[in-house]
Design a protein around this motif. Structure first.
Motif, PDB file in Angstrom:
ATOM      1  N   ALA A   4      79.455  31.752 -74.932  1.00 48.30           N
ATOM      2  CA  ALA A   4      79.520  32.581 -73.717  1.00 48.30           C
ATOM      3  C   ALA A   4      80.337  31.912 -72.627  1.00 48.30           C
ATOM      4  O   ALA A   4      80.391  30.694 -72.523  1.00 48.30           O
ATOM      5  N   ILE A   6      80.748  32.147 -68.366  1.00 47.01           N
ATOM      6  CA  ILE A   6      80.135  32.699 -67.148  1.00 47.01           C
ATOM      7  C   ILE A   6      81.184  32.743 -66.039  1.00 47.01           C
ATOM      8  O   ILE A   6      81.891  31.767 -65.816  1.00 47.01           O
ATOM      9  N   GLU A   8      81.362  33.407 -62.087  1.00 44.77           N
ATOM     10  CA  GLU A   8      80.528  33.552 -60.880  1.00 44.77           C
ATOM     11  C   GLU A   8      81.119  32.657 -59.800  1.00 44.77           C
ATOM     12  O   GLU A   8      81.405  31.491 -60.047  1.00 44.77           O
ATOM     13  N   LEU A  17      72.133  31.112 -63.443  1.00 44.10           N
ATOM     14  CA  LEU A  17      72.318  31.884 -64.676  1.00 44.10           C
ATOM     15  C   LEU A  17      72.398  30.953 -65.888  1.00 44.10           C
ATOM     16  O   LEU A  17      71.785  31.212 -66.934  1.00 44.10           O
ATOM     17  N   LEU A  21      69.902  30.994 -69.095  1.00 44.03           N
ATOM     18  CA  LEU A  21      70.410  31.252 -70.448  1.00 44.03           C
ATOM     19  C   LEU A  21      70.032  30.106 -71.381  1.00 44.03           C
ATOM     20  O   LEU A  21      69.621  30.336 -72.529  1.00 44.03           O
ATOM     21  N   PHE A  53      79.493  36.719 -69.128  1.00 48.44           N
ATOM     22  CA  PHE A  53      78.644  37.181 -68.034  1.00 48.44           C
ATOM     23  C   PHE A  53      79.536  37.193 -66.802  1.00 48.44           C
ATOM     24  O   PHE A  53      80.010  36.140 -66.366  1.00 48.44           O
ATOM     25  N   VAL A  77      78.716  41.459 -70.083  1.00 51.63           N
ATOM     26  CA  VAL A  77      77.534  41.749 -69.277  1.00 51.63           C
ATOM     27  C   VAL A  77      77.940  41.553 -67.820  1.00 51.63           C
ATOM     28  O   VAL A  77      78.302  40.450 -67.423  1.00 51.63           O
ATOM     29  N   VAL A  79      77.254  41.114 -63.915  1.00 49.95           N
ATOM     30  CA  VAL A  79      76.176  40.584 -63.090  1.00 49.95           C
ATOM     31  C   VAL A  79      76.607  40.798 -61.644  1.00 49.95           C
ATOM     32  O   VAL A  79      77.672  40.333 -61.241  1.00 49.95           O
ATOM     33  N   LEU A 107      66.451  39.686 -68.082  1.00 54.20           N
ATOM     34  CA  LEU A 107      67.477  38.901 -68.764  1.00 54.20           C
ATOM     35  C   LEU A 107      67.141  38.780 -70.254  1.00 54.20           C
ATOM     36  O   LEU A 107      68.034  38.828 -71.111  1.00 54.20           O
ATOM     37  N   THR A 110      68.343  41.771 -72.003  1.00 56.63           N
ATOM     38  CA  THR A 110      69.790  41.695 -72.206  1.00 56.63           C
ATOM     39  C   THR A 110      70.103  40.840 -73.430  1.00 56.63           C
ATOM     40  O   THR A 110      70.950  41.211 -74.258  1.00 56.63           O
TER      41      THR A 110
END
Lengths: 246, 179
Positions: A4, A6, A8, A17, A21, A53, A77, A79, A107, A110
């Motif tokens: 994954a 992220i 942000e 997050l 996770l 994410f 996904v 956010v 979460l 998800t």
């Protein structure tokens, strides 16, 4: 191991997050973290993660723009702190949509969805989302114009504009406080102005009704006298209908 | 607001002192922000406090990306100042100027007397006036309220800063000059 990325821009929310996770999905490997959209697109390309994410309000490119660069093999996904992007998010092929502050139970849902979901995008016809969440609001009329005066840029209130006039490739914006130039042609301008406030009077001019003192008629043509101004504006025959007596 | 609460949620779990501080700023912000919606007049001190609390929260949230400074002589603090306008300019500077920029930025608020008028300037060195056109509801709203309160004696001027960013200056008459 599933991987994954992220995306942000707020450091604490990134940590939040990532912590969640790691706790809820230990097999998931977080291979990258990006704090703006441009970085995100580069990392998506080089890392090819299984999922991303994606915060929607990030600098550079926003999350929805980043989503356009995401291959179908990567699940998305979104956010965000704002529920209002849900329609666009699902239209962009989102696997899920999380609203901040994150909640552990949600979460987990998800994660379950991501684990079981095959990679085909969640197909919902766009019309359905509009029905569920309502139509996006119509664009309101322009209230400010960014214009240049000599070598500075200034915001001019649209309601302060007396008239707009075409001038070569520019449009002159005339206010009581002085003139400014913009690049936008009259044709694009008129579409963004409130028709209750502005009227086109000539191929090359748009006037603010409030600036008009009176209109003189000379046969087929008309001339507008502005309040407290020396100059007069010509009304061409094609646009004169709106000033005929009722 | 929800982003702020999300930050707070993380701090509560990982950094109790940081959470306490964030909560103090948030309480300070809400104390100044909420009654203002109804009141006709505020003071410069109160409006600057509101901006300071907001910027402190944003500084925790944005980390290195935001710095700020507030310059106002103590003698000016008690002067009346219209509510909720300064904060709106500061929010614009953060949202449109700095949050969109991928590099760190600074916001400077400075209050000065110019003749019989009080001038409060909000400058940022962010992305600048990005769009040719804005629906700029916040700015239009300030402009309208200034007109209602002071007529032509007050002004809002928004200009591009050099080499980048935006200067937004609010100028209002001093109480004596208003009468």
């Amino acid at each position: 191991m599933p991987t994954a990325l992220i995306v942000e821009d707020e450091p604490l929310l990134m940590a939040e997050l990532a912590d969640h996770l790691r706790a809820l999905w230990p097999e998931l490997e977080i291979v990258g973290q990006a704090e703006n959209g441009i970085e995100a697109v580069a990392l998506l390309e080089s890392l090819q993660p299984d999922m991303v994410f994606l915060d929607i309000q990030v600098p550079g490119l926003n999350g929805l723009e980043v989503a356009r660069h995401i291959p179908e093999s990567t699940q998305i996904v979104f956010v965000t702190a704002y529920a209002e992007y849900a329609v666009q998010a699902f239209e962009a092929g989102a696997a899920d949509y999380l609203v901040k502050p994150l909640n552990t139970a949600r979460l987990l849902q998800t994660i379950k969805r991501l684990k079981t979901r095959s990679r085909d995008p969640f197909q919902v016809p766009p019309g359905v989302w509009h029905k569920v969440f309502g139509q996006p609001a119509a664009t309101p009329y322009m209230k400010w114009i960014k214009a240049s005066v000599a070598n500075t840029v200034r915001l001019v209130m649209v309601s302060d504009v007396l008239y707009f006039q075409s001038e070569d490739k520019y449009t002159r914006v005339v206010t009581a406080a002085g003139d400014a130039l913009i690049r936008l042609p009259l044709k694009s301008l008129i579409a963004q102005l409130d028709p209750g406030q502005f009227a086109q009077i000539h191929r090359g001019a748009i006037v603010n009704y409030q600036a008009i003192d009176h209109v003189d008629r000379y046969g087929a043509t008309m001339e507008i006298q502005l309040k407290g101004r020396a100059e007069k504006l010509q009304v061409s025959e094609a646009y004169s209908r709106q000033f005929r007596q009722m | 607001m929800f982003n702020t609460l999300a930050n707070l949620k993380y701090l509560v779990r990982t950094d109790a002192d940081g959470a306490q501080q964030m909560l103090d700023y948030l309480v300070g912000y809400l104390q100044n922000a909420l009654p203002d919606m109804r009141s006709v007049s505020s003071t410069l001190e109160r409006e600057l406090e509101l901006a300071r609390n907001y910027l402190s929260i944003m500084q925790i949230r944005m980390g290195q990306r935001l710095r700020f400074r507030i310059d106002a002589a103590p003698a000016l603090l008690a002067l009346p100042f219209p509510p909720a306008m300064l904060i709106s300019l500061v929010e614009n500077a953060v949202k449109h100027g700095l949050e969109r920029a991928s590099r760190p930025g600074e916001i400077v608020i400075s209050a000065t007397l110019s003749g019989a008028r009080l001038r409060v300037l909000v400058s940022d060195d962010g992305t600048g006036l990005a769009d040719q056109m804005g629906q700029g509801f916040g700015l239009a709203n300030i402009h309208e309220r200034l007109q209602l309160l002071y007529g032509d004696a007050a002004s809002l001027a928004v200009t591009a800063a050099q080499p980048n960013g935006v200067n937004a200056a609010l100028t209002v008459p001093l109480p004596a000059a208003k009468a």
